[in-house]
Design a protein around this motif. Structure first.
Motif, PDB file in Angstrom:
ATOM      1  N   VAL A 213       0.945  -1.204  -0.103  1.00 18.58           N
ATOM      2  CA  VAL A 213       0.060   0.151  -0.055  1.00 18.58           C
ATOM      3  C   VAL A 213       0.724   1.075   0.189  1.00 18.58           C
ATOM      4  O   VAL A 213       2.049   1.256   0.422  1.00 18.58           O
ATOM      5  CB  VAL A 213      -1.009   0.151   1.185  1.00 18.58           C
ATOM      6  CG1 VAL A 213      -1.830  -1.183   1.175  1.00 18.58           C
ATOM      7  CG2 VAL A 213      -0.112  -0.147   2.668  1.00 18.58           C
ATOM      8  N   ARG A 216       0.716   6.122   4.307  1.00 18.99           N
ATOM      9  CA  ARG A 216      -0.467   6.343   5.056  1.00 18.99           C
ATOM     10  C   ARG A 216      -0.433   6.976   6.389  1.00 18.99           C
ATOM     11  O   ARG A 216       0.920   6.681   7.287  1.00 18.99           O
ATOM     12  CB  ARG A 216      -1.449   5.187   5.051  1.00 18.99           C
ATOM     13  CG  ARG A 216      -1.925   4.614   4.110  1.00 18.99           C
ATOM     14  CD  ARG A 216      -2.886   3.250   4.123  1.00 18.99           C
ATOM     15  NE  ARG A 216      -3.701   2.908   3.123  1.00 18.99           N
ATOM     16  CZ  ARG A 216      -4.239   1.669   3.000  1.00 18.99           C
ATOM     17  NH1 ARG A 216      -4.448   0.993   3.883  1.00 18.99           N
ATOM     18  NH2 ARG A 216      -4.755   1.779   2.075  1.00 18.99           N
ATOM     19  N   LEU A 237     -10.994  11.563   0.137  1.00 19.49           N
ATOM     20  CA  LEU A 237     -10.419  11.742   1.651  1.00 19.49           C
ATOM     21  C   LEU A 237     -11.472  12.608   2.417  1.00 19.49           C
ATOM     22  O   LEU A 237     -11.777  13.877   1.833  1.00 19.49           O
ATOM     23  CB  LEU A 237      -9.126  12.537   1.747  1.00 19.49           C
ATOM     24  CG  LEU A 237      -8.115  11.320   1.238  1.00 19.49           C
ATOM     25  CD1 LEU A 237      -6.613  12.037   0.903  1.00 19.49           C
ATOM     26  CD2 LEU A 237      -7.820  10.138   1.982  1.00 19.49           C
ATOM     27  N   GLY A 275      -5.146   6.458   9.022  1.00 11.79           N
ATOM     28  CA  GLY A 275      -5.131   5.289   7.841  1.00 11.79           C
ATOM     29  C   GLY A 275      -5.559   6.033   6.506  1.00 11.79           C
ATOM     30  O   GLY A 275      -5.526   5.227   5.536  1.00 11.79           O
ATOM     31  N   ALA A 276      -5.302   7.321   6.454  1.00  9.05           N
ATOM     32  CA  ALA A 276      -5.801   7.936   5.356  1.00  9.05           C
ATOM     33  C   ALA A 276      -4.305   7.890   4.174  1.00  9.05           C
ATOM     34  O   ALA A 276      -3.491   8.038   4.906  1.00  9.05           O
ATOM     35  CB  ALA A 276      -6.318   9.431   5.279  1.00  9.05           C
ATOM     36  N   ASP A 277      -4.601   7.740   3.148  1.00 11.14           N
ATOM     37  CA  ASP A 277      -3.439   7.676   2.359  1.00 11.14           C
ATOM     38  C   ASP A 277      -2.786   8.923   2.189  1.00 11.14           C
ATOM     39  O   ASP A 277      -3.662  10.325   2.104  1.00 11.14           O
ATOM     40  CB  ASP A 277      -3.901   7.365   0.786  1.00 11.14           C
ATOM     41  CG  ASP A 277      -4.172   5.703   0.537  1.00 11.14           C
ATOM     42  OD1 ASP A 277      -4.085   5.052   1.495  1.00 11.14           O
ATOM     43  OD2 ASP A 277      -4.776   5.362  -0.546  1.00 11.14           O
ATOM     44  N   VAL A 278      -1.509   9.374   1.821  1.00 10.05           N
ATOM     45  CA  VAL A 278      -0.985  10.591   1.937  1.00 10.05           C
ATOM     46  C   VAL A 278      -1.138  11.056   0.698  1.00 10.05           C
ATOM     47  O   VAL A 278      -0.593  10.418  -0.564  1.00 10.05           O
ATOM     48  CB  VAL A 278       0.665  10.333   2.149  1.00 10.05           C
ATOM     49  CG1 VAL A 278       1.053  11.818   2.370  1.00 10.05           C
ATOM     50  CG2 VAL A 278       0.612   9.799   3.663  1.00 10.05           C
ATOM     51  N   THR A 288       3.803   1.822  -3.988  1.00  7.06           N
ATOM     52  CA  THR A 288       3.696   1.292  -2.492  1.00  7.06           C
ATOM     53  C   THR A 288       4.929   0.966  -1.828  1.00  7.06           C
ATOM     54  O   THR A 288       6.064   1.366  -2.472  1.00  7.06           O
ATOM     55  CB  THR A 288       3.312  -0.144  -2.934  1.00  7.06           C
ATOM     56  OG1 THR A 288       4.158  -1.127  -3.423  1.00  7.06           O
ATOM     57  CG2 THR A 288       1.829  -0.049  -3.308  1.00  7.06           C
ATOM     58  N   GLU A 367       3.719  13.008   5.527  1.00  3.54           N
ATOM     59  CA  GLU A 367       3.418  14.165   5.188  1.00  3.54           C
ATOM     60  C   GLU A 367       4.222  15.043   4.235  1.00  3.54           C
ATOM     61  O   GLU A 367       3.629  15.963   3.575  1.00  3.54           O
ATOM     62  CB  GLU A 367       2.739  15.150   6.389  1.00  3.54           C
ATOM     63  CG  GLU A 367       3.811  15.588   7.174  1.00  3.54           C
ATOM     64  CD  GLU A 367       4.460  14.760   8.118  1.00  3.54           C
ATOM     65  OE1 GLU A 367       5.292  15.161   9.056  1.00  3.54           O
ATOM     66  OE2 GLU A 367       4.269  13.537   8.127  1.00  3.54           O
TER      67      GLU A 367
END
Length: 576
Positions: A213, A216, A237, A275-278, A288, A367
């Motif tokens: 993945v 995150r 999001l 848990g949010a995708d960056v 990934t 981030e």
């Protein structure tokens, strides 16, 4: 990081730099002191000084940022930047010292007996050096903004003022003492915090990068965007925004970001759920963890880009003016070779460290992939992993090392440009050298303030590509091929400079396009270097009547050991 600790780290390094520079002022009296430190620098001190000026913002901050963003492909950068010194050792270091020249244009004139070649070399020295200075000033602004929230222009101005004071006061002798100190400062500033970061990582269970993945947010995270960016969102999001997104003002209210690009303005805060995708900055691939750790995966035309990067870094080193001028400061060719061997050891020790910061950044500061400030990962990690007083102290140490990187590299480049301006545009001598110093700093400082923010290692990589496409053919053929002619040298310099320079301008001004054309422009060395060599050789073979009459004597001088009695002395350029 506590701003007071960060500023304290900056001020301590600046104070140490000025004090050591004052010592150099006391022992700098002659023109030779200012240009080449009277050719009396020992191999270890010279190697430390080379390490100090060579390990720029691209090495201290940029490699870690690129590893964070692009993964294993970027490990070729430190390999190439170190391996370039091996090529330099084998091909040109000792002959260049035996030439007796002060600067690259001096060598060009001495070898080809042509003022036209000298002028072309002078223009290229200035342009390459300004291109190298631009990211140093921009990165200084990034550091001061990160640690203290100051405007981005303040960092560049601070570096320019301190460099000007040192170079104006003591020239190369002063700069040598400063840069030797700054190498060890930079090595300490990366190594000591890394020990504590790795201990903290172990205490966190030693998490790895093996998932399928993308990055995150592990916890609910608020990201402050300091510079306006456009990010790509892959899945919807639900975020909380305080600021401007897509041209609309939000005051701490929920917002759903749909798939696609979104414009986030300066000084906007975006809060993401756990848990949010960056989201990634536009143009940066979303990979990934497995893809990120796999070389030649996740980027268009990555095989070409990798080999072009290797060629640029291996061959570009010998064409960097601020690196080559160091070999003029050795007492003889043997000392120049010993210096190069020591440099390989010092660079190898340093380059083990930044990649580890990039890996830890992928785990703990994802981030940065959306703020456009991946270069700040080295500065951010101590506060994120350790925190408290220990994190502040380690952050101050890293900040001081970053400032040392800007100061040392900027000092070396400024000496190179000032020497060329003083000899080829002004009247020569110490006073002209000081005027040239101011000219060498003002132009790139203005460009750094006006230009858009760029990844520091990317810009330095472009400077390497230009150097590899121009001075590398001139030096290799000038040292080893007696049939090189004035028209051939000029044709190769102009062709390589125009081709690589055009690619640089397009990449910096608007960013490279997508597809193969973008890869060719972003990494031009693979095609510009062979073309420059071919043009220089072909034109020389067609103009053999223009071989310099004194080539036999010059080749003997370049390749005869100093132990034999050969007329040496210092090359004195003709005045026009």
């Amino acid at each position: 990081m506590n701003a007071a600790y960060g500023l304290a780290g900056v001020l301590l390094v600046v104070a140490a730099t000025v004090l050591i520079g004052v010592l150099g002022v006391r022992i700098s009296r002659t023109t030779s002191d200012f240009y080449v430190a009277s050719r009396a620098v020992t191999p270890l001190r010279n190697a430390s000084a080379i390490g100090g000026e060579y390990l720029s913002a691209a090495s201290f901050l940029g490699i870690a940022g690129l590893v964070l963003a692009y993964g294993a492909d970027m490990l070729w950068l430190p390999v190439g930047w170190t391996g370039g010194y091996l090529v330099l050792l084998v091909l040109v270091s000792a002959p260049l010292r035996r030439s007796g020249a002060y600067t690259l244009p001096d060598f060009a004139e001495a070898r080809l007996e042509s003022m036209a070649v000298r002028r072309a070399a002078s223009v290229l020295v200035v342009l390459i050096s300004w291109l190298y200075l631009l990211p140093q000033f921009q990165s200084a602004g990034l550091v001061l903004r990160t640690v203290a929230g100051l405007p981005v222009w303040t960092g560049g101005v601070l570096v320019a003022v301190v460099v000007a004071a040192n170079v104006l006061g003591g020239g190369m002798r002063s700069v040598t003492l400063v840069q030797a100190f700054q190498y060890w400062m930079k090595l300490t500033a990366l190594a000591v915090p890394l020990v504590f970061l790795l201990l903290a990582w172990r205490g966190d269970g030693a998490p790895g990068l093996s998932s399928d993945v993308p990055p995150r947010f592990a916890d609910r995270t608020t990201v402050a965007v300091g510079v306006a960016v456009t990010v790509n969102v892959t899945t919807p999001l639900q975020v909380v925004v305080d600021g401007h997104v897509d041209g609309r003002r939000y005051a701490g209210v929920p917002l759903t970001l749909g798939p696609g690009p979104h414009r986030i303005e300066q000084d906007t805060s975006v809060t993401f759920p756990a848990g949010a995708d960056v989201p990634h900055v536009s143009g940066r691939p979303v990979t990934t963890d497995r893809e990120w750790a796999m070389p030649l995966d996740g980027r268009d035309h990555s095989l070409y880009a990798t080999y072009s990067l290797i060629l640029a870094t291996f061959l570009g080193t010998m064409g960097l003016p601020h690196v080559l001028v160091r070999f003029y400061t050795n007492p003889d060719g043997r000392a120049a070779r010993r210096t190069t061997v020591m440099v390989l050891s010092l660079l190898g020790a340093f380059y083990l460290l930044p990649a580890l910061y990039g890996v830890l950044g992928r785990l703990y500061t994802p981030e940065l992939l959306m703020t456009g400030r991946a270069d700040a990962v080295v500065l951010t990690l101590p506060g994120r992993l350790i925190g408290g007083l220990g994190g502040d102290l380690l952050g101050a140490l890293v900040t001081g090392g970053a400032v040392a990187a800007f100061l040392s590299t900027s000092s070396g480049i400024t000496v190179s440009v000032a020497g060329v301006l003083a000899q080829d545009i002004l009247r020569g001598g110490v006073r002209s050298f000081r005027v040239g110093t101011l000219l060498a700093l003002v132009v790139p400082l203005a460009l750094a303030i006006a230009a858009r923010s760029l990844a520091v290692a990317d810009v330095v990589g472009l400077a390497f590509a230009v150097a590899a496409s121009t001075f590398c053919p001139l030096l290799v053929l000038g040292v080893w091929w007696r049939r090189l002619t004035v028209p051939g040298a000029l044709a190769g310099l102009v062709t390589g400079g125009l081709l690589a320079g055009t690619a640089v301008i397009v990449t910096i001004a608007a960013g490279p396009p997508s597809g193969l054309a973008g890869a060719l422009l972003a990494q031009p060395a693979a095609w510009t270097v062979p073309i420059a060599f071919t043009v220089m050789i072909a034109v020389s073979l067609c103009t053999q009547r223009r071989v310099p009459p004194g080539v036999a004597r010059m080749m003997v001088r370049l390749h005869t050991p100093e132990s034999l009695d050969v007329d040496r002395g210092t090359w004195r350029p003709r005045r026009v």
